[in-house]
Design an enzyme around this catalytic site. Structure first.
Site, PDB file in Angstrom:
ATOM      1  N   GLY A  53     -33.734  76.331 -81.680  1.00 27.01           N
ATOM      2  CA  GLY A  53     -34.798  77.132 -81.120  1.00 27.01           C
ATOM      3  C   GLY A  53     -34.569  78.614 -81.357  1.00 27.01           C
ATOM      4  O   GLY A  53     -33.442  79.084 -81.400  1.00 27.01           O
ATOM      5  N   SER A  54     -35.668  79.355 -81.518  1.00 25.31           N
ATOM      6  CA  SER A  54     -35.563  80.808 -81.590  1.00 25.31           C
ATOM      7  C   SER A  54     -35.213  81.361 -80.216  1.00 25.31           C
ATOM      8  O   SER A  54     -35.309  80.669 -79.206  1.00 25.31           O
ATOM      9  CB  SER A  54     -36.875  81.399 -82.091  1.00 25.31           C
ATOM     10  OG  SER A  54     -37.147  80.978 -83.413  1.00 25.31           O
ATOM     11  N   GLY A  55     -34.795  82.617 -80.190  1.00 27.80           N
ATOM     12  CA  GLY A  55     -34.392  83.242 -78.942  1.00 27.80           C
ATOM     13  C   GLY A  55     -32.904  83.428 -78.803  1.00 27.80           C
ATOM     14  O   GLY A  55     -32.433  84.004 -77.822  1.00 27.80           O
ATOM     15  N   HIS A  56     -32.148  82.926 -79.809  1.00 22.77           N
ATOM     16  CA  HIS A  56     -30.683  83.035 -79.771  1.00 22.77           C
ATOM     17  C   HIS A  56     -30.165  83.982 -80.857  1.00 22.77           C
ATOM     18  O   HIS A  56     -28.987  83.934 -81.206  1.00 22.77           O
ATOM     19  CB  HIS A  56     -30.049  81.659 -79.958  1.00 22.77           C
ATOM     20  CG  HIS A  56     -30.519  80.630 -78.987  1.00 22.77           C
ATOM     21  ND1 HIS A  56     -30.420  80.813 -77.627  1.00 22.77           N
ATOM     22  CD2 HIS A  56     -31.117  79.426 -79.176  1.00 22.77           C
ATOM     23  CE1 HIS A  56     -30.925  79.739 -77.017  1.00 22.77           C
ATOM     24  NE2 HIS A  56     -31.365  78.900 -77.929  1.00 22.77           N
ATOM     25  N   LYS A 104     -26.170  71.844 -82.988  1.00 21.70           N
ATOM     26  CA  LYS A 104     -25.746  72.076 -81.598  1.00 21.70           C
ATOM     27  C   LYS A 104     -26.165  70.882 -80.745  1.00 21.70           C
ATOM     28  O   LYS A 104     -27.228  70.299 -80.955  1.00 21.70           O
ATOM     29  CB  LYS A 104     -26.391  73.360 -81.045  1.00 21.70           C
ATOM     30  CG  LYS A 104     -26.028  74.604 -81.829  1.00 21.70           C
ATOM     31  CD  LYS A 104     -26.465  75.879 -81.115  1.00 21.70           C
ATOM     32  CE  LYS A 104     -27.937  75.937 -80.761  1.00 21.70           C
ATOM     33  NZ  LYS A 104     -28.831  75.792 -81.949  1.00 21.70           N
ATOM     34  N   ASP A 109     -32.463  68.776 -80.892  1.00 19.72           N
ATOM     35  CA  ASP A 109     -31.803  69.106 -82.157  1.00 19.72           C
ATOM     36  C   ASP A 109     -31.143  67.871 -82.756  1.00 19.72           C
ATOM     37  O   ASP A 109     -31.254  67.613 -83.967  1.00 19.72           O
ATOM     38  CB  ASP A 109     -30.743  70.182 -81.941  1.00 19.72           C
ATOM     39  CG  ASP A 109     -31.331  71.552 -81.639  1.00 19.72           C
ATOM     40  OD1 ASP A 109     -32.535  71.623 -81.354  1.00 19.72           O
ATOM     41  OD2 ASP A 109     -30.583  72.542 -81.675  1.00 19.72           O
ATOM     42  N   HIS A 218     -30.009  78.288 -72.579  1.00 22.06           N
ATOM     43  CA  HIS A 218     -31.443  78.216 -72.275  1.00 22.06           C
ATOM     44  C   HIS A 218     -31.705  78.483 -70.795  1.00 22.06           C
ATOM     45  O   HIS A 218     -32.814  78.301 -70.321  1.00 22.06           O
ATOM     46  CB  HIS A 218     -32.003  76.844 -72.631  1.00 22.06           C
ATOM     47  CG  HIS A 218     -31.732  76.421 -74.039  1.00 22.06           C
ATOM     48  ND1 HIS A 218     -30.709  75.570 -74.370  1.00 22.06           N
ATOM     49  CD2 HIS A 218     -32.343  76.763 -75.203  1.00 22.06           C
ATOM     50  CE1 HIS A 218     -30.697  75.385 -75.678  1.00 22.06           C
ATOM     51  NE2 HIS A 218     -31.675  76.101 -76.207  1.00 22.06           N
TER      52      HIS A 218
END
Length: 330
Positions: A53-56, A104, A109, A218
């Site tokens: 996911g984006s945001g990391h 991960k 995922d 998250h």
């Protein structure tokens, strides 16, 4: 909440367009959500593909380049990429030597990378998979069965990437990645909640004057919630949790990682306390990295990752790397 975005629906695409403009050494497919090193496929080299996911950020797209990943697949914010992205990435970077998927340990995922591996192999691409599950804070959580994959992802991508650059076969590169994961442990602390663009407000309640020990990237709950602690007290708690599980006999790589909303002034001060605890516990530190590498949007807080290394792994760590998020020796 104030955010430097246009609308939540285009935040990932907008970021990818900006990444493409800033890094011409990468090929950024905004529509299909794949980031590839421009010289791929590299003849005679195993390729590494990861994503999430984006945001990391800078994980994972910021770690694409010589010495690390061949390609990365960004999903929507805190959402797994889909198998089509991973298959497209594998096809773009495969030189015939095989592709290593670095995954991960989050349920979406894992499922999507498993499906992508089957599809890629149907198209003639040899695929190996390595699962990253380094977080000692909790076992089984909101997003996982077993331990979460967090800061050790950087170590796996860097060390396996260096092995691939040496021309090693797929089974050797995968073995390095697994060894790094097995010798790595992470623990995170949140000082504030995370705000996603879609929600526009904190995703969980963390009252003023409290912190969450063992938070996930998250915003998943950790071990416990306490009244605010000093940097010294947090370092004692976090490092003891790591050493209780890892018990290193060799020197370690240390990553003091910001969650996205913590300034370097605080991270360097926290690193001083982490180093103090390690010295008091007679743990030798071979190399240290401090900064925002595996983040959680705007969350204030930090994580500590330790990776026990031998001479081979330390040499691979020191090997040249040239990516937007990590660069030395080139």
């Amino acid at each position: 909440m104030k955010m430097l975005i246009n609308v939540a629906e285009t935040v990932v695409a907008d970021a990818l367009r900006g990444m493409a403009a800033a890094h011409p050494e990468l090929t950024v497919d905004v529509d299909n959500r794949v980031v590839v090193r421009r010289d791929a496929p590299v003849e005679g080299r195993v390729a590494l593909v990861s994503g999430g996911g984006s945001g990391h950020e800078p994980l994972h797209g910021g770690f694409v380049g010589p010495g690390m990943l061949s390609a990365a697949c960004p999903g929507e914010v805190f959402t797994s990429p889909v198998p089509d992205q991973m298959v497209r990435a594998a096809a773009a970077v495969d030189s015939g030597r095989g592709v290593l998927f670095i995954v991960k340990n989050y349920t979406g995922d894992v499922l999507n990378f498993d499906m992508a591996a089957e599809l890629a192999e149907d198209e003639g691409v040899q695929v190996a998979k390595v699962l990253v599950n380094d977080d000692v804070a909790v076992t089984d959580s909101l997003y996982t069965a077993g331990r979460r994959g967090t800061g050790a992802t950087l170590f796996v991508e860097k060390l396996a990437g260096a092995a691939a650059e040496e021309g090693r076969p797929l089974e050797d590169v995968a073995e390095i990645a697994r060894r790094v994961n097995e010798n790595s442990r992470s623990f995170g602390v949140a000082l504030s909640a995370v705000t996603t663009p879609a929600k526009g407000s904190p995703t969980f309640d963390l009252p003023p004057g409290e912190l969450e020990l063992g938070i996930g990237i998250h915003g998943e709950p950790g071990r416990e919630r306490r009244a605010m602690m000093t940097s010294r007290e947090i370092a004692d708690f976090a490092v003891d949790a790591l050493l209780d599980d890892l018990n290193p006999r060799n020197p370690v790589l240390a990553l003091v990682n910001g969650m996205g909303g913590t300034p370097l002034l605080e991270l360097y001060g926290f690193n001083a306390e982490v180093q103090r605890v390690l010295a008091e516990r007679n743990v030798a530190v071979a190399r240290t990295l401090v900064g925002n590498y595996v983040t959680s949007l705007d969350m204030a807080g930090a994580s500590v990752t330790l990776c026990q290394v031998d001479e081979e792994l330390l040499r691979l760590w020191d090997a040249p790397v040239s990516t937007p998020g990590l660069r030395w020796g080139m």
